[in-house]
Design an enzyme around this catalytic site. Structure first.
Site, PDB file in Angstrom:
ATOM      1  N   ASN A  17      -4.800   1.692   5.702  1.00  0.00           N
ATOM      2  CA  ASN A  17      -3.490   1.698   5.278  1.00  0.00           C
ATOM      3  C   ASN A  17      -3.050   0.799   4.110  1.00  0.00           C
ATOM      4  O   ASN A  17      -2.458   1.334   3.229  1.00  0.00           O
ATOM      5  CB  ASN A  17      -2.772   1.188   6.585  1.00  0.00           C
ATOM      6  N   LEU A  86      -3.890  -8.244  13.198  1.00  0.00           N
ATOM      7  CA  LEU A  86      -3.915  -8.212  14.972  1.00  0.00           C
ATOM      8  C   LEU A  86      -3.379  -9.618  15.625  1.00  0.00           C
ATOM      9  O   LEU A  86      -3.494  -9.745  16.692  1.00  0.00           O
ATOM     10  CB  LEU A  86      -5.603  -8.079  15.317  1.00  0.00           C
ATOM     11  N   LEU A  88      -0.297 -12.663  15.879  1.00  0.00           N
ATOM     12  CA  LEU A  88       1.361 -12.687  15.820  1.00  0.00           C
ATOM     13  C   LEU A  88       1.633 -13.498  14.405  1.00  0.00           C
ATOM     14  O   LEU A  88       0.994 -14.655  14.075  1.00  0.00           O
ATOM     15  CB  LEU A  88       1.694 -13.387  17.002  1.00  0.00           C
ATOM     16  N   HIS A 105       2.603   0.807  13.902  1.00  0.00           N
ATOM     17  CA  HIS A 105       1.859   0.872  15.148  1.00  0.00           C
ATOM     18  C   HIS A 105       1.269   2.410  15.485  1.00  0.00           C
ATOM     19  O   HIS A 105       2.139   3.225  15.134  1.00  0.00           O
ATOM     20  CB  HIS A 105       2.871   0.458  16.270  1.00  0.00           C
TER      21      HIS A 105
HETATM   22  C1  GRF Z   1      -4.156   1.535  12.310  1.00  0.00           C
HETATM   23  O1  GRF Z   1      -4.291   2.225  13.173  1.00  0.00           O
HETATM   24  C2  GRF Z   1      -2.759   0.554  12.400  1.00  0.00           C
HETATM   25  O2  GRF Z   1      -1.827   1.578  12.972  1.00  0.00           O
HETATM   26  C3  GRF Z   1      -3.147  -0.128  13.510  1.00  0.00           C
HETATM   27  O3  GRF Z   1      -4.270  -0.788  12.983  1.00  0.00           O
HETATM   28  C4  GRF Z   1      -5.138   0.330  12.634  1.00  0.00           C
HETATM   29  C5  GRF Z   1      -5.579  -0.233  11.122  1.00  0.00           C
HETATM   30  O4  GRF Z   1      -6.274   0.765  10.458  1.00  0.00           O
HETATM   31  N1  GRF Z   1      -1.840  -1.067  13.460  1.00  0.00           N
HETATM   32  P1  GRF Z   1      -6.624   0.277   9.052  1.00  0.00           P
HETATM   33  O5  GRF Z   1      -7.275  -1.115   8.965  1.00  0.00           O
HETATM   34  O6  GRF Z   1      -5.560   0.205   8.043  1.00  0.00           O
HETATM   35  O7  GRF Z   1      -7.723   1.234   8.432  1.00  0.00           O
END
Ligand code: GRF
Length: 246
Positions: A17, A86, A88, A105
């Site tokens: 992402n 991951l 808070l 999410h």
């Molecule tokens: C994604 O599925 C996001 O929605 C979740 O963790 C994953 C992260 O993937 N919160 P990346 O590290 O961006 O490849």
């Protein structure tokens, strides 16, 4: 063009992402730019991707809100983006950045969200539930996991024979499109957190937010279920980019 919105990204994993965000804003006169990336894991893919893009990075102690705030201040950060982070976010950071922290999410919140619902666990729970629709949610961050006001959602079909891995791949594909576009809406001031955090204020052309809000997940799922993931993705990109044109 006004000064680009300065984004900090927090990530714990592979950083796909983060990469999608970097790539989306790698244009002339972007509305936003990634200026700093932090992680609680020193050897994660996200930090490697940031370094490859010459973006300053740091390994952070997740519970140390003062240190994180210091980093955000040092880099003049406007918007804090959680991308597969991951842990808070400490309270002093959510308080100082109210309305300026967002998360993605990999499900349609409030379904399949909350503490412990991350990564593959989300998709395993979706499959175990027998749901035929899952999706992606982008939302403002508050003091609880996955609870803040929703900015945008997009459904993704769960198909017969799917495994957590195949659902995750289909969902991730949509994440990479939806997240940068939501960030763009925020950077352009078309979306903000309502006072009191009760919801989202949408400005700009009314069409500008229709693609994110008017389609109920069930309707959209029906329209997308017959499409291949790439066709669904291109439909989403088209629907939302129309809105972003001046
Ligand atoms: C994604 O599925 C996001 O929605 C979740 O963790 C994953 C992260 O993937 N919160 P990346 O590290 O961006 O490849």
């Amino acid at each position: 063009m006004s000064t680009p919105t300065r984004i900090a990204v927090l990530a714990s994993g592979g950083g796909s992402n983060l990469q999608a965000i970097i790539d989306h804003f790698a244009t002339e006169n972007p509305s936003a730019e990634v200026v700093w990336v932090g992680s609680n894991r020193g050897n994660c893919g996200a930090l490697a991707r940031a370094k490859a893009a010459s973006i300053p990075t740091a390994v952070i102690e997740p519970a140390d809100g003062a240190a994180l705030l210091g980093k955000l201040k040092d880099h003049n950060v406007d918007l804090l983006v959680l991308a597969g982070y991951l842990r808070l976010v400490p309270r002093e950071v959510t308080a100082a950045f109210r309305g300026r922290i967002i998360n993605i999410h990999p499900a349609l919140l409030p379904a399949f969200g909350g503490a412990g619902m991350y990564g593959t666990k989300v998709h395993e729970a979706v499959i175990a539930s027998g749901a035929t629709v899952t999706g992606v949610t982008v939302h403002f961050v508050d003091e609880e996991y996955d609870r803040g006001a929703v900015i945008g959602q997009w459904p993704v079909p769960v198909l017969p024979g799917d495994t957590a891995a195949t659902v995750a791949a289909r969902v991730l594909h949509i994440e990479h499109i939806l997240y940068p576009l939501c960030i763009e809406l925020l950077a352009r001031g078309q979306i903000s957190l309502a006072p009191g955090g009760s919801g989202v204020v949408r400005k700009g052309p009314s069409a500008a937010t229709a693609a994110l809000t008017s389609l109920s997940p069930a309707e959209a799922a029906f329209s997308l279920a017959a499409l291949s993931p790439s066709a669904a993705a291109s439909q989403l990109r088209q629907a939302i980019t129309q809105l972003l044109l001046p």
